[in-house]
Design a protein around this motif. Sequence first.
Motif, PDB file in Angstrom:
ATOM      1  N   LEU A   1     -13.772  91.323  15.922  1.00 32.86           N
ATOM      2  CA  LEU A   1     -13.789  91.508  17.369  1.00 32.86           C
ATOM      3  C   LEU A   1     -12.441  91.230  18.013  1.00 32.86           C
ATOM      4  O   LEU A   1     -12.041  91.913  18.959  1.00 32.86           O
ATOM      5  CB  LEU A   1     -14.865  90.613  17.995  1.00 32.86           C
ATOM      6  N   MET A   2     -11.743  90.240  17.520  1.00 33.24           N
ATOM      7  CA  MET A   2     -10.460  89.856  18.118  1.00 33.24           C
ATOM      8  C   MET A   2      -9.465  91.017  18.042  1.00 33.24           C
ATOM      9  O   MET A   2      -8.921  91.439  19.055  1.00 33.24           O
ATOM     10  CB  MET A   2      -9.890  88.627  17.402  1.00 33.24           C
ATOM     11  N   GLU A   3      -9.247  91.534  16.850  1.00 28.85           N
ATOM     12  CA  GLU A   3      -8.246  92.586  16.663  1.00 28.85           C
ATOM     13  C   GLU A   3      -8.717  93.934  17.187  1.00 28.85           C
ATOM     14  O   GLU A   3      -7.946  94.674  17.787  1.00 28.85           O
ATOM     15  CB  GLU A   3      -7.878  92.744  15.174  1.00 28.85           C
ATOM     16  N   ASN A   4      -9.991  94.262  16.929  1.00 25.34           N
ATOM     17  CA  ASN A   4     -10.480  95.605  17.203  1.00 25.34           C
ATOM     18  C   ASN A   4     -11.135  95.777  18.559  1.00 25.34           C
ATOM     19  O   ASN A   4     -11.564  96.888  18.894  1.00 25.34           O
ATOM     20  CB  ASN A   4     -11.460  96.012  16.102  1.00 25.34           C
ATOM     21  N   PHE A   5     -11.236  94.723  19.323  1.00 24.33           N
ATOM     22  CA  PHE A   5     -11.800  94.849  20.657  1.00 24.33           C
ATOM     23  C   PHE A   5     -10.959  94.110  21.694  1.00 24.33           C
ATOM     24  O   PHE A   5     -10.395  94.729  22.584  1.00 24.33           O
ATOM     25  CB  PHE A   5     -13.247  94.341  20.682  1.00 24.33           C
ATOM     26  N   ILE A   6     -10.839  92.802  21.564  1.00 20.03           N
ATOM     27  CA  ILE A   6     -10.148  92.015  22.585  1.00 20.03           C
ATOM     28  C   ILE A   6      -8.677  92.415  22.687  1.00 20.03           C
ATOM     29  O   ILE A   6      -8.188  92.718  23.781  1.00 20.03           O
ATOM     30  CB  ILE A   6     -10.306  90.508  22.326  1.00 20.03           C
TER      31      ILE A   6
END
Length: 88
Positions: free
Chosen positions: A51-56
């Motif tokens: 989630l960190m790399e691919n969304f936030i």
Amino acid sequence: MAKEITRTRRSKAWEQKESQMIFAASCVEAAARKRNVSTWEMYERMKHVGLMENFILKCYEGLHTQSREHVTEYVLGALDIWEAKKTH
């Protein structure tokens, strides 16, 4: 002159990355508070599903302009969906 331009570009790139990291950390902290878990647990959950790399970070430009409450709800909703997909 060329050295100064390179330093300025590097500084701007560094400032952008630093702003993204600060924003990402604040997302982890706010989500952890909302779910009443440690920041470490929330970070690990986000890391586990990417989630960190691919969304936030990927959606930083749009997300950081929103209210903290909206971003927190949006991030937690995405986390729930991504975790559910990962387990199936």
